[in-house]
Design a protein around this motif. Sequence first.
Motif, PDB file in Angstrom:
ATOM      1  N   ALA A   1       4.277   0.492   1.848  1.00 60.26           N
ATOM      2  CA  ALA A   1       5.380   0.838   0.943  1.00 60.26           C
ATOM      3  C   ALA A   1       5.873   2.257   1.159  1.00 60.26           C
ATOM      4  O   ALA A   1       6.990   2.590   0.791  1.00 60.26           O
ATOM      5  N   ASP A   2       5.064   3.134   1.750  1.00 56.33           N
ATOM      6  CA  ASP A   2       5.541   4.501   2.002  1.00 56.33           C
ATOM      7  C   ASP A   2       6.781   4.443   2.875  1.00 56.33           C
ATOM      8  O   ASP A   2       7.777   5.092   2.629  1.00 56.33           O
ATOM      9  N   ILE A   3       6.667   3.606   3.920  1.00 51.70           N
ATOM     10  CA  ILE A   3       7.764   3.524   4.883  1.00 51.70           C
ATOM     11  C   ILE A   3       8.899   2.687   4.303  1.00 51.70           C
ATOM     12  O   ILE A   3      10.060   3.039   4.364  1.00 51.70           O
TER      13      ILE A   3
ATOM     14  N   VAL B   1      -3.075   3.776  -3.154  1.00 48.31           N
ATOM     15  CA  VAL B   1      -2.719   2.896  -4.263  1.00 48.31           C
ATOM     16  C   VAL B   1      -2.256   1.569  -3.677  1.00 48.31           C
ATOM     17  O   VAL B   1      -1.542   1.549  -2.661  1.00 48.31           O
ATOM     18  N   GLY B   2      -2.679   0.470  -4.282  1.00 43.11           N
ATOM     19  CA  GLY B   2      -2.279  -0.850  -3.798  1.00 43.11           C
ATOM     20  C   GLY B   2      -1.850  -1.744  -4.939  1.00 43.11           C
ATOM     21  O   GLY B   2      -2.342  -1.612  -6.070  1.00 43.11           O
TER      22      GLY B   2
ATOM     23  N   ALA C   1      -0.962  11.010 -11.041  1.00 44.72           N
ATOM     24  CA  ALA C   1      -0.160  10.634  -9.870  1.00 44.72           C
ATOM     25  C   ALA C   1      -0.490   9.213  -9.418  1.00 44.72           C
ATOM     26  O   ALA C   1       0.405   8.421  -9.104  1.00 44.72           O
ATOM     27  N   ARG C   2      -1.779   8.886  -9.418  1.00 42.62           N
ATOM     28  CA  ARG C   2      -2.179   7.523  -9.011  1.00 42.62           C
ATOM     29  C   ARG C   2      -1.621   6.487  -9.982  1.00 42.62           C
ATOM     30  O   ARG C   2      -1.124   5.437  -9.576  1.00 42.62           O
TER      31      ARG C   2
ATOM     32  N   TRP D   1       0.847  -1.199   0.000  1.00 42.55           N
ATOM     33  CA  TRP D   1       0.000   0.000   0.000  1.00 42.55           C
ATOM     34  C   TRP D   1       0.876   1.240   0.000  1.00 42.55           C
ATOM     35  O   TRP D   1       1.917   1.282   0.681  1.00 42.55           O
ATOM     36  N   ALA D   2       0.453   2.258  -0.729  1.00 41.92           N
ATOM     37  CA  ALA D   2       1.176   3.539  -0.717  1.00 41.92           C
ATOM     38  C   ALA D   2       0.178   4.681  -0.803  1.00 41.92           C
ATOM     39  O   ALA D   2      -0.956   4.518  -1.262  1.00 41.92           O
ATOM     40  N   GLN D   3       0.629   5.808  -0.352  1.00 42.83           N
ATOM     41  CA  GLN D   3      -0.181   7.020  -0.299  1.00 42.83           C
ATOM     42  C   GLN D   3       0.291   7.952  -1.405  1.00 42.83           C
ATOM     43  O   GLN D   3       1.505   8.152  -1.555  1.00 42.83           O
TER      44      GLN D   3
END
Length: 245
Positions: free
Chosen positions: A233-235, A106-107, A46-47, A14-16
């Motif tokens: 995934a952000d981290i 987004v996943g 962006a997505r 997952w991401a933002q």
Amino acid sequence: MTITCSDRECHVFWAQVDASHSILWPLLDDGERERARGYKHTPDRARFVLGRGLAKLAVAQIADVEPESVRLTATCRHCGGPHGRPEVDTLDGRMRLSITHSGTRVGVAVTWDIECGLDIEQVALRGGGPPRNALSPTERTVLDAIPQDEQVGAFIRTWTRKEAVLKATGDGLMLSPADLTMSLPWQPARLDTWVNRPLPHTPVHLHDLDVGPHYRASLATLNVPVTVVEHDADICWLSEMTAPL
Ligand SMILES: CC(C)(COP(=O)(O)OP(=O)(O)OC[C@H]1O[C@@H](n2cnc3c(N)ncnc32)[C@H](O)[C@@H]1OP(=O)(O)O)[C@@H](O)C(=O)NCCC(=O)NCCS
């Protein structure tokens, strides 16, 4: 960092969406860049960029290859054209992917050759109430019996399950989601019936994923029940990737 994905696992990343998506642009191939440029609205672009970039990073981590070398391919189940359910061929075998976007989320789901479908939706509706024509007659009766202020959440829950299944089979919305009847929204996710279902009738396994109060998400796999392993995934990577550039 390499991620181990067993042949009975589905890894979901997952991401933002934020400004950092542009850092993923170099990972896109020419066709993807053309598609990205075609999006008139910045959030849509962006997505898309984040979805494709994240998919390549995920494959790279699992297959232990460079993300720049990852090519997503697809063959439409209906016309044979190069679009639809994405996959990646690696030296170790075929990886199946499912990409989803909604709002700022987004996943990407990744397996070793297990057909999978991932869907996330924001708990919000444009216009009036839930689009009842997406529901089977049984599901409409259930929705009508639910208090009005809970109907949107219940509808979105049912919707992500349907779309996850239709993405796993590769049919997408070429088939009517109203032909599928899912378990009650508050029960464990299950496909109860599917009228007019095209062959092959492969077993469907469903999971609802916890993505917070403002979203609903579901994952479907065909044939093989999987253990779902989720990653933020952000981290994990996106912040790491932005650092050296
Ligand atoms: C797939 C679909 C259900 C997605 O709807 P959505 O909720 O708006 O979008 P999501 O963000 O959840 O999913 C988008 C991703 O689904 C994937 N996808 C597209 N078609 C798909 C299909 N038939 N099966 C599985 N996945 C599909 C793509 O990877 C796409 O990501 P991308 O934009 O990076 O390529 C819908 O767009 C659809 O049915 N499209 C296909 C219609 C079709 O087959 N048309 C061609 C007929 S010849």
